[in-house]
Design an enzyme around this catalytic site. Sequence first.
Site, PDB file in Angstrom:
ATOM      1  N   PRO A 100      -8.997  15.436  47.872  1.00 37.08           N
ATOM      2  CA  PRO A 100     -10.239  15.512  47.704  1.00 37.08           C
ATOM      3  C   PRO A 100     -10.447  15.526  46.087  1.00 37.08           C
ATOM      4  O   PRO A 100      -9.596  15.965  45.215  1.00 37.08           O
ATOM      5  CB  PRO A 100     -10.645  16.948  47.780  1.00 37.08           C
ATOM      6  CG  PRO A 100      -9.559  17.454  48.231  1.00 37.08           C
ATOM      7  CD  PRO A 100      -8.370  16.349  48.698  1.00 37.08           C
ATOM      8  N   ASN A 101     -11.747  14.961  45.536  1.00 39.50           N
ATOM      9  CA  ASN A 101     -12.079  14.977  44.060  1.00 39.50           C
ATOM     10  C   ASN A 101     -11.291  14.068  43.278  1.00 39.50           C
ATOM     11  O   ASN A 101     -11.671  13.685  41.980  1.00 39.50           O
ATOM     12  CB  ASN A 101     -11.838  16.257  43.366  1.00 39.50           C
ATOM     13  CG  ASN A 101     -12.679  17.390  44.080  1.00 39.50           C
ATOM     14  OD1 ASN A 101     -13.928  17.384  44.302  1.00 39.50           O
ATOM     15  ND2 ASN A 101     -12.048  18.620  44.708  1.00 39.50           N
TER      16      ASN A 101
ATOM     17  N   ARG B 199     -13.418  13.288  35.251  1.00 42.01           N
ATOM     18  CA  ARG B 199     -13.298  14.688  35.916  1.00 42.01           C
ATOM     19  C   ARG B 199     -12.251  15.116  34.882  1.00 42.01           C
ATOM     20  O   ARG B 199     -11.189  14.734  34.705  1.00 42.01           O
ATOM     21  CB  ARG B 199     -12.789  14.636  37.303  1.00 42.01           C
ATOM     22  CG  ARG B 199     -12.308  16.106  37.768  1.00 42.01           C
ATOM     23  CD  ARG B 199     -11.529  15.875  39.159  1.00 42.01           C
ATOM     24  NE  ARG B 199     -11.033  16.845  39.651  1.00 42.01           N
ATOM     25  CZ  ARG B 199      -9.881  17.199  40.258  1.00 42.01           C
ATOM     26  NH1 ARG B 199      -9.230  16.081  40.665  1.00 42.01           N
ATOM     27  NH2 ARG B 199      -9.815  18.364  40.850  1.00 42.01           N
TER      28      ARG B 199
ATOM     29  N   TYR C 182      -6.707  15.527  33.669  1.00 43.76           N
ATOM     30  CA  TYR C 182      -6.361  14.222  34.231  1.00 43.76           C
ATOM     31  C   TYR C 182      -6.231  13.074  33.771  1.00 43.76           C
ATOM     32  O   TYR C 182      -5.830  11.994  34.414  1.00 43.76           O
ATOM     33  CB  TYR C 182      -7.318  14.349  35.649  1.00 43.76           C
ATOM     34  CG  TYR C 182      -7.131  15.343  36.460  1.00 43.76           C
ATOM     35  CD1 TYR C 182      -5.834  16.001  37.017  1.00 43.76           C
ATOM     36  CD2 TYR C 182      -8.179  16.305  36.471  1.00 43.76           C
ATOM     37  CE1 TYR C 182      -5.791  17.006  37.686  1.00 43.76           C
ATOM     38  CE2 TYR C 182      -7.951  17.566  37.215  1.00 43.76           C
ATOM     39  CZ  TYR C 182      -6.580  17.892  37.960  1.00 43.76           C
ATOM     40  OH  TYR C 182      -6.613  19.176  38.664  1.00 43.76           O
TER      41      TYR C 182
ATOM     42  N   ASN D  22      -1.223  12.589  47.257  1.00 40.52           N
ATOM     43  CA  ASN D  22      -1.511  13.748  46.365  1.00 40.52           C
ATOM     44  C   ASN D  22      -2.741  14.562  47.280  1.00 40.52           C
ATOM     45  O   ASN D  22      -3.724  14.170  47.435  1.00 40.52           O
ATOM     46  CB  ASN D  22      -2.070  13.009  45.328  1.00 40.52           C
ATOM     47  CG  ASN D  22      -2.543  14.059  44.279  1.00 40.52           C
ATOM     48  OD1 ASN D  22      -2.580  15.276  44.596  1.00 40.52           O
ATOM     49  ND2 ASN D  22      -2.769  13.591  42.968  1.00 40.52           N
TER      50      ASN D  22
ATOM     51  N   ALA E 246      -6.361  20.188  45.764  1.00 36.36           N
ATOM     52  CA  ALA E 246      -6.413  21.346  45.877  1.00 36.36           C
ATOM     53  C   ALA E 246      -5.819  21.701  47.476  1.00 36.36           C
ATOM     54  O   ALA E 246      -5.472  23.057  47.648  1.00 36.36           O
ATOM     55  CB  ALA E 246      -7.711  21.766  45.739  1.00 36.36           C
TER      56      ALA E 246
ATOM     57  N   GLU F 109       5.272  13.805  47.655  1.00 37.87           N
ATOM     58  CA  GLU F 109       4.088  14.634  47.109  1.00 37.87           C
ATOM     59  C   GLU F 109       4.034  14.444  45.683  1.00 37.87           C
ATOM     60  O   GLU F 109       4.895  14.370  45.045  1.00 37.87           O
ATOM     61  CB  GLU F 109       4.240  16.162  47.369  1.00 37.87           C
ATOM     62  CG  GLU F 109       2.530  16.805  46.666  1.00 37.87           C
ATOM     63  CD  GLU F 109       2.563  18.184  47.284  1.00 37.87           C
ATOM     64  OE1 GLU F 109       2.600  18.498  48.436  1.00 37.87           O
ATOM     65  OE2 GLU F 109       2.343  19.133  46.482  1.00 37.87           O
TER      66      GLU F 109
ATOM     67  N   HIS G  44       1.520  14.894  41.970  1.00 38.33           N
ATOM     68  CA  HIS G  44       0.469  15.312  41.290  1.00 38.33           C
ATOM     69  C   HIS G  44       0.354  14.590  39.775  1.00 38.33           C
ATOM     70  O   HIS G  44       1.488  14.539  39.137  1.00 38.33           O
ATOM     71  CB  HIS G  44       0.611  16.959  41.111  1.00 38.33           C
ATOM     72  CG  HIS G  44       0.698  17.427  42.350  1.00 38.33           C
ATOM     73  ND1 HIS G  44      -0.751  17.959  42.817  1.00 38.33           N
ATOM     74  CD2 HIS G  44       1.702  17.856  42.799  1.00 38.33           C
ATOM     75  CE1 HIS G  44      -0.052  18.400  44.301  1.00 38.33           C
ATOM     76  NE2 HIS G  44       1.157  18.733  44.172  1.00 38.33           N
TER      77      HIS G  44
ATOM     78  N   ARG H  14       0.029  25.277  35.169  1.00 41.28           N
ATOM     79  CA  ARG H  14      -1.332  25.634  35.183  1.00 41.28           C
ATOM     80  C   ARG H  14      -1.594  27.098  35.570  1.00 41.28           C
ATOM     81  O   ARG H  14      -0.654  27.972  35.519  1.00 41.28           O
ATOM     82  CB  ARG H  14      -2.101  24.541  36.182  1.00 41.28           C
ATOM     83  CG  ARG H  14      -1.731  23.054  35.234  1.00 41.28           C
ATOM     84  CD  ARG H  14      -2.623  22.004  36.108  1.00 41.28           C
ATOM     85  NE  ARG H  14      -3.935  22.077  36.007  1.00 41.28           N
ATOM     86  CZ  ARG H  14      -5.002  21.473  36.609  1.00 41.28           C
ATOM     87  NH1 ARG H  14      -4.535  20.647  37.569  1.00 41.28           N
ATOM     88  NH2 ARG H  14      -6.189  21.869  36.620  1.00 41.28           N
TER      89      ARG H  14
HETATM   90  C1  DQA Z   1      -3.811  17.671  41.419  1.00 42.86           C
HETATM   91  C2  DQA Z   1      -3.419  19.097  40.948  1.00 42.86           C
HETATM   92  C3  DQA Z   1      -4.293  20.196  41.905  1.00 42.86           C
HETATM   93  O1  DQA Z   1      -4.069  21.437  41.629  1.00 42.86           O
HETATM   94  C4  DQA Z   1      -5.758  19.849  41.767  1.00 42.86           C
HETATM   95  O2  DQA Z   1      -6.545  20.404  42.786  1.00 42.86           O
HETATM   96  C5  DQA Z   1      -6.177  18.370  41.846  1.00 42.86           C
HETATM   97  C6  DQA Z   1      -5.205  17.314  41.332  1.00 42.86           C
HETATM   98  C7  DQA Z   1      -3.131  16.837  40.394  1.00 42.86           C
HETATM   99  O3  DQA Z   1      -2.976  15.445  40.933  1.00 42.86           O
HETATM  100  O4  DQA Z   1      -2.757  17.225  39.292  1.00 42.86           O
HETATM  101  O5  DQA Z   1      -7.351  17.997  42.467  1.00 42.86           O
HETATM  102  O6  DQA Z   1      -3.288  17.424  42.560  1.00 42.86           O
END
Ligand code: DQA
Length: 144
Positions: free
Chosen positions: A9-10, A17, A22, A73, A76, A97, A99, A106
């Site tokens: 998501p997102n 964003r 990011y 990825n 959240a 996984e 990120h 963080r």
């Molecule tokens: C993320 C890190 C997560 O904590 C966050 O909620 C994201 C992006 C990253 O790629 O750094 O949406 O997965």
Amino acid sequence: MKVLVIHGPNLNLLGTRELDVYGDQTLEDIDALVAAAAGEAGIEIESHQTQREGEIIEVLHGGVGRVDGALLNPAAYSHTSRAIADAIRAVPYPVVEVHLSNIHAREEWRRTSVTGEAATGVITGFGPASYVAGLHALKQLLEG
Ligand code: DQA
């Protein structure tokens, strides 16, 4: 060799964003980067993005018998989803996984990844290069 790339998501909003966290690359930029690295490595890629927890699980299940590994990825959901963690444990192929940000540097609540506990490995903090590193790690793992 075929690898699923799953963005949670997102991540569709990358490029606009939280640029300080990011960076300014869009999801399309990242997919293009991964596709180029995959092309060089002789890997076929299938990319998905979804806002939904259940869809991540369905895409993982859909890879059974079809793919050799996955880059995930979970965004959240990494910090909350025991259902995705169980799906990672349930599929027979390795899941790496990734990120963009360093989740350990963080907020406190981001420092635990329940999905990362189930993954083969976790690459965090290298921006879009986390995906490329994950792809190379998967290739090495699969080729022994
Ligand atoms: C993320 C890190 C997560 O904590 C966050 O909620 C994201 C992006 C990253 O790629 O750094 O949406 O997965």
